[in-house]
Design an enzyme around this catalytic site. Structure first.
Site, PDB file in Angstrom:
ATOM      1  N   THR A   1       0.767  -1.109  -0.035  1.00  0.00           N
ATOM      2  CA  THR A   1       0.039  -0.002  -0.029  1.00  0.00           C
ATOM      3  C   THR A   1       1.031   1.167  -0.078  1.00  0.00           C
ATOM      4  O   THR A   1       1.924   1.066   0.371  1.00  0.00           O
ATOM      5  CB  THR A   1      -0.832   0.074   1.158  1.00  0.00           C
ATOM      6  OG1 THR A   1      -0.023   0.009   2.539  1.00  0.00           O
ATOM      7  CG2 THR A   1      -1.769  -1.368   1.267  1.00  0.00           C
TER       8      THR A   1
ATOM      9  N   TRP B   1     -20.125  16.009   9.951  1.00  0.00           N
ATOM     10  CA  TRP B   1     -19.211  15.658   8.742  1.00  0.00           C
ATOM     11  C   TRP B   1     -19.616  16.088   7.452  1.00  0.00           C
ATOM     12  O   TRP B   1     -20.845  16.193   6.849  1.00  0.00           O
ATOM     13  CB  TRP B   1     -19.340  14.246   8.594  1.00  0.00           C
ATOM     14  CG  TRP B   1     -18.649  13.413   9.689  1.00  0.00           C
ATOM     15  CD1 TRP B   1     -18.131  14.071  10.820  1.00  0.00           C
ATOM     16  CD2 TRP B   1     -18.436  12.110   9.706  1.00  0.00           C
ATOM     17  NE1 TRP B   1     -17.603  12.701  11.623  1.00  0.00           N
ATOM     18  CE2 TRP B   1     -17.654  11.787  10.800  1.00  0.00           C
ATOM     19  CE3 TRP B   1     -18.257  11.039   8.722  1.00  0.00           C
ATOM     20  CZ2 TRP B   1     -17.163  10.434  11.061  1.00  0.00           C
ATOM     21  CZ3 TRP B   1     -17.990   9.737   9.052  1.00  0.00           C
ATOM     22  CH2 TRP B   1     -17.207   9.682  10.318  1.00  0.00           C
TER      23      TRP B   1
ATOM     24  N   LYS C   1     -14.680  17.826   9.806  1.00  0.00           N
ATOM     25  CA  LYS C   1     -15.716  17.660  11.044  1.00  0.00           C
ATOM     26  C   LYS C   1     -16.002  19.007  11.472  1.00  0.00           C
ATOM     27  O   LYS C   1     -15.307  19.795  12.122  1.00  0.00           O
ATOM     28  CB  LYS C   1     -14.873  16.889  11.974  1.00  0.00           C
ATOM     29  CG  LYS C   1     -14.903  15.471  11.624  1.00  0.00           C
ATOM     30  CD  LYS C   1     -14.259  14.818  12.757  1.00  0.00           C
ATOM     31  CE  LYS C   1     -13.889  13.436  11.994  1.00  0.00           C
ATOM     32  NZ  LYS C   1     -12.580  13.037  11.738  1.00  0.00           N
TER      33      LYS C   1
ATOM     34  N   GLU D   1      -5.804  -3.738  -0.870  1.00  0.00           N
ATOM     35  CA  GLU D   1      -6.099  -4.855   0.017  1.00  0.00           C
ATOM     36  C   GLU D   1      -7.518  -5.702  -0.667  1.00  0.00           C
ATOM     37  O   GLU D   1      -7.682  -6.820  -0.170  1.00  0.00           O
ATOM     38  CB  GLU D   1      -6.577  -4.339   1.221  1.00  0.00           C
ATOM     39  CG  GLU D   1      -5.402  -4.118   2.303  1.00  0.00           C
ATOM     40  CD  GLU D   1      -5.347  -2.333   1.955  1.00  0.00           C
ATOM     41  OE1 GLU D   1      -5.348  -1.767   1.099  1.00  0.00           O
ATOM     42  OE2 GLU D   1      -4.713  -1.840   2.803  1.00  0.00           O
TER      43      GLU D   1
HETATM   44  P1  ADP Z   1      -2.901   3.752  -3.385  1.00  0.00           P
HETATM   45  O1  ADP Z   1      -3.044   4.684  -2.332  1.00  0.00           O
HETATM   46  O2  ADP Z   1      -1.836   3.073  -3.481  1.00  0.00           O
HETATM   47  O3  ADP Z   1      -3.507   3.889  -4.794  1.00  0.00           O
HETATM   48  P2  ADP Z   1      -5.075   2.079  -3.177  1.00  0.00           P
HETATM   49  O4  ADP Z   1      -5.545   2.026  -4.818  1.00  0.00           O
HETATM   50  O5  ADP Z   1      -5.135   0.620  -2.504  1.00  0.00           O
HETATM   51  O6  ADP Z   1      -3.874   2.642  -2.675  1.00  0.00           O
HETATM   52  O7  ADP Z   1      -6.150   3.105  -2.660  1.00  0.00           O
HETATM   53  C1  ADP Z   1      -7.363   2.934  -2.232  1.00  0.00           C
HETATM   54  C2  ADP Z   1      -8.320   3.854  -1.893  1.00  0.00           C
HETATM   55  O8  ADP Z   1      -8.447   4.696  -2.953  1.00  0.00           O
HETATM   56  C3  ADP Z   1      -9.701   3.499  -1.484  1.00  0.00           C
HETATM   57  O9  ADP Z   1      -9.895   3.196  -0.382  1.00  0.00           O
HETATM   58  C4  ADP Z   1     -10.350   4.708  -1.578  1.00  0.00           C
HETATM   59  O10 ADP Z   1     -10.168   5.863  -0.584  1.00  0.00           O
HETATM   60  C5  ADP Z   1      -9.837   5.381  -2.878  1.00  0.00           C
HETATM   61  N1  ADP Z   1     -10.469   5.007  -4.134  1.00  0.00           N
HETATM   62  C6  ADP Z   1     -10.291   4.482  -5.072  1.00  0.00           C
HETATM   63  N2  ADP Z   1     -11.165   4.370  -5.846  1.00  0.00           N
HETATM   64  C7  ADP Z   1     -12.079   5.487  -5.525  1.00  0.00           C
HETATM   65  C8  ADP Z   1     -13.235   5.992  -6.168  1.00  0.00           C
HETATM   66  N3  ADP Z   1     -13.551   5.647  -7.376  1.00  0.00           N
HETATM   67  N4  ADP Z   1     -13.751   7.187  -5.693  1.00  0.00           N
HETATM   68  C9  ADP Z   1     -13.307   7.578  -4.284  1.00  0.00           C
HETATM   69  N5  ADP Z   1     -12.120   6.742  -3.835  1.00  0.00           N
HETATM   70  C10 ADP Z   1     -11.516   5.943  -4.589  1.00  0.00           C
END
Ligand code: ADP
Length: 539
Positions: free
Chosen positions: A183, A441, A436, A328
């Site tokens: 990650t 929120w 917040k 994940e």
């Molecule tokens: P990295 O930060 O390495 O890109 P990830 O791809 O695992 O890691 O990131 C996942 C996160 O990206 C999700 O938990 C969410 O917060 C955000 N995310 C992914 N796709 C979307 C989407 N379509 N809309 C909003 N947030 C998104």
């Protein structure tokens, strides 16, 4: 009583066997890192992946060992990806956009034995070599003719490959590790997510169902999302699984280069984060080019602005598949295709649905809870912690077997969301980015999407800044377009009728650039740092 079906383990390299046998002549086109367009087939990739596996085996690369890649999307990267798994090993894709110290930390944490590196990243590896303690062998993904002088003890890939493909894939259990991806580590050190053969195969099958990605053998897919980003969004499996042609963009991800491949290679479906599509749309606007071949564009990794969906669909006749997921989750969580009860919606009502992140495939159980773990109603407005459960969702991180699940076996995504009666989920924030204000929120993503709808806004970010009375209030940060740049007042006037009064940002600042993370997302932590001492007009 037990079932009487065959024991046929779900192994990732069987996907490539299938592609070679049933779709062997299908093309895999790449923009090579050296420059020219390269053309090959699944049958040739299959043969060369076995040469990779044979050579790994000869190098005493054992079952379960990790081989890292620091590479763009090309046919060679595919061969290495499958070759590593076929040798019983584990591919570990490294994100070259991470800080060098973070990269070294990740390589050592995963104890990567091999490193396959593109020419682009050779200087980086030369600098880091002393810190890469576990790496025993470095292979440069090129041929002898393009191999530069390097102080590294490294070989060009084309020379390193075994001379023939006479190799039977190693037999491994379907629950054995197949791949690793860290990650991005916005808080603390990055964490290693470990995919199994079984999870990858199930995930590719589920993620490609008709109401999900829905790829078929007639498709020509261009994954612009790098193979090093979140398991390549399953696309390195889905394409060979169905026999779709692949178009790999290599290192050139600017609007003009992406357009060139979309057009010349007649790509029908493509996938990337919104930043990439902003560059493409800008290029199209400047040149007047059209997208006659492209049918679908998958947009995920960050919220897709409403205006982007509208432009792709109305102006260019390209359907948008808004997708949400995370490393994940292998990574697909939801995709926004329209179910029959919604498919006839038009105009704003249709966009209201498409702006959501979508519904989950079979294998992803999803729910929203309050802080005490109580499930919240699926009413499309009550938001809380988004939690997920399924066979391709992490239960622990590499190096620490302790499970990271709640008492019902759900993984907390760290996203805040609501789910509606049709099962469509909408991310309203990351739990750490939500604003917040007076105990209530405010969704930063919703305000960003709204601001992005203004024609003079190139990019927008919203963060909470300290306020004496309300604790936090929203600050809108905008990169204006050079033409039609809005003023603070015109922008706020544009937003006012569209949100609750108390959601309207307290102030707007204009900047030249908004910082992005290694995966192309707005870097809220950096923005919060930049505006730490910002004083709101009445704050
Ligand atoms: P990295 O930060 O390495 O890109 P990830 O791809 O695992 O890691 O990131 C996942 C996160 O990206 C999700 O938990 C969410 O917060 C955000 N995310 C992914 N796709 C979307 C989407 N379509 N809309 C909003 N947030 C998104």
């Amino acid at each position: 009583m037990r079932g009487l079906m065959q024991d046929w383990p779900l192994l990732c390299h069987k996907i490539l066997d299938h592609a070679a046998l049933h779709h062997g002549g299908r093309e895999v086109v790449s923009r090579s890192v050296e420059g020219p367009i390269h053309r090959t087939t699944y049958s040739a990739i299959h043969s060369r992946a076995r040469r990779v596996a044979k050579k790994l085996h000869a190098n005493n690369f054992g079952i379960g060992q990790r081989g890292a890649t620091l590479a763009w999307n090309t046919w060679r990267h595919m061969e290495v990806w499958y070759g590593l798994m076929g040798a019983g090993g584990v591919y570990h894709t490294l994100n070259p956009r991470l800080f060098p110290e973070q990269l070294a930390w990740i390589v050592n944490d995963a104890a990567d034995r091999m490193l396959f590196v593109d020419l682009t990243f050779l200087p980086l590896v030369e600098k880091l070599r002393d810190q890469l303690k576990s790496v025993q062998r470095i292979v440069v993904l090129t041929d002898a003719a393009h191999m530069p002088d390097t102080p590294l003890d490294a070989e060009p890939y084309e020379e390193w490959l075994a001379a023939d493909d006479d190799f039977a894939w190693c037999a491994v259990d379907e629950n054995a590790a197949a791949g690793m991806c860290y990650t991005s580590g916005t808080t603390g050190n990055p964490k290693g997510v470990v995919y199994s053969h079984r999870s990858n195969v199930l995930h590719a099958l589920a993620g490609n169902m008709p109401d999900m990605l829905g790829l078929a053998s007639r498709d020509r897919l261009m994954p612009v999302v790098p193979m090093f980003h979140a398991n390549c969004w399953a696309l390195a499996y889905v394409a060979p699984l169905v026999g779709a042609s692949l178009v790999m963009p290599g290192s050139k991800l600017d609007g003009a280069s992406i357009y060139e491949l979309l057009d010349q290679e007649q790509v029908t479906i493509t996938a990337a984060v919104p930043t990439i599509w902003m560059m493409l749309l800008q290029h199209l606007q400047e040149t007047g080019h059209e997208l006659p071949h492209l049918e679908r564009v998958v947009i995920g990794g960050a919220a897709c602005p409403r205006s982007m969906i509208e432009i792709f669909e109305s102006r260019y006749d390209v359907s948008v598949l808004h997708a949400w997921g995370m490393t994940e989750m292998s990574p697909i969580g939801t995709i926004c295709t329209l179910k029959p009860e919604l498919v006839d919606l038009m105009g704003d009502a249709r966009l209201d649905v498409q702006e959501k992140q979508g519904h989950a495939p079979f294998t992803v159980e999803m729910r929203v809870t309050d802080d005490d773990g109580n499930e919240l109603p699926r009413d499309g407005k009550t938001f809380g912690r988004l939690k997920v459960r399924g066979p391709a969702i992490a239960r622990a991180y590499f190096g620490n077997e302790a499970e990271v699940l709640d008492e019902d076996g759900y993984f907390d995504t760290g996203d805040v969301a609501h789910i509606d009666a049709h099962g469509y989920m909408r991310v309203t924030d990351r739990s750490k980015d939500v604003i917040k204000s007076g105990g209530e929120w405010i969704s930063s993503i919703e305000l960003e999407n709204l601001a992005m709808g203004h024609p003079g806004v190139a990019e927008a970010a919203v963060i909470g800044v300290h306020h004496m009375k309300w604790d936090e209030r929203p600050l809108l940060i905008v990169v204006p377009k050079s033409e039609d740049a809005p003023t603070r007042e015109t922008l706020l006037d544009y937003m006012r009728p569209q949100v609750a009064k108390w959601w309207v940002p307290d102030d707007v600042v204009f900047v030249d650039e908004i910082p992005h993370t290694a995966t192309g997302k707005i870097q809220k932590t950096a923005l919060r740092e930049m505006f730490r001492d910002y004083r709101l007009p009445d704050g």
